[in-house]
Enzyme design. Structure first.
Site, PDB file in Angstrom:
ATOM      1  N   LYS A 104       1.136  -1.581   0.070  1.00  0.00           N
ATOM      2  CA  LYS A 104       0.161   0.051   0.170  1.00  0.00           C
ATOM      3  C   LYS A 104       0.881   1.388  -0.084  1.00  0.00           C
ATOM      4  CE  LYS A 104      -3.867   2.259   1.923  1.00  0.00           C
ATOM      5  NZ  LYS A 104      -4.999   2.480   3.798  1.00  0.00           N
ATOM      6  N   HIS A 106      -0.357   4.719   0.144  1.00  0.00           N
ATOM      7  CA  HIS A 106      -0.759   5.768   1.509  1.00  0.00           C
ATOM      8  C   HIS A 106      -1.415   5.470   2.407  1.00  0.00           C
ATOM      9  CE1 HIS A 106      -4.223   3.316  -0.942  1.00  0.00           C
ATOM     10  NE2 HIS A 106      -4.855   4.298  -0.118  1.00  0.00           N
TER      11      HIS A 106
END
Length: 226
Positions: A104, A106
């Site tokens: 991921k 963000h």
């Protein structure tokens, strides 16, 4: 077998997590039985499942560990449930951590979700079953990339007692390859012993005809005894 192991076998049958029939496994083997952790779908089932895992973890690793690791995807609810079970049964607060399939980039960034892994941490990996050890091959590099944490071992729900990539069981192969302890809540041999010609919820689960098919499967795929 302990009482909780017998209870776990009946629990698997009642939840539909242990089924008998004809199943093609990821390995390509045609098996007369199938274990599916995805069948535990309610809060009460997951709470009970977590307690079964907690008992097996406590029996094999005591309380000298910090984090339970669940490989994505099925391992995620399992390690969460097991951490709750440790709190409920033993008042032991352990973190849970799992990997994402994709990093991921963000917000809560990274490959992991849950408790961060620290250098001093001792981990126990929680899985449903393992046939060839593929998920552990993927998991170990992820854990090692986080720092100098120590993996103590692996706990699965059922040891299928069949050959992994060689002649020994997948759990034995993992133990030898990574130098960790591997264990299960129950073995398939214990499952068969407990269910043969015995009723659960008014139905005989393993009769003579099914037993012949199971015996034939193990003649072909049974693991070499350690």
């Amino acid at each position: 077998m302990t009482d909780y192991q017998k209870e776990f076998i009946d629990f698997m049958v009642s939840c539909g997590a242990l089924a008998f029939g004809s199943f093609t496994l990821k390995s390509g083997r045609h098996s007369p039985f199938f274990i599916n952790a995805g069948a535990y779908v309610t809060g009460s089932q997951l709470l009970q499942l977590g307690k079964f895992y907690a008992k097996a973890i406590h029996d094999n690793f005591g309380d000298d560990f910090d984090v339970l690791f669940g490989p994505a995807y099925k391992g995620i609810p399992l390690c969460v449930a097991a951490s709750i079970g440790m709190s409920e049964l033993y008042e032991q607060e352990v973190g849970y951590v799992a990997n994402r399939k994709e990093v991921k980039d963000h917000g809560d960034k990274g490959i992991l979700l849950g408790a961060p892994i620290k250098d001093s941490d001792k981990l126990v990996i929680v899985e449903d079953v393992t046939t060839a050890g593929t998920s552990i091959e993927e998991t170990m590099p992820i854990i090692k990339a986080q720092g100098n944490a120590e993996v103590l071992g692996l706990v699965v729900s059922v040891d299928r007692c069949e050959r992994g990539k060689g002649k020994k069981s997948a759990l034995s192969e993992i133990s030898e390859r990574y130098g960790i302890k591997t264990t299960a809540i129950v073995t398939m041999k214990e499952v068969i012993e407990h269910l043969y010609k015995r009723e659960v919820n008014g139905k005989v689960i393993i009769d003579d005809a099914l037993m012949e098919r199971i015996d034939a499967y193990y003649r072909e795929y049974g693991a070499e005894e350690d």
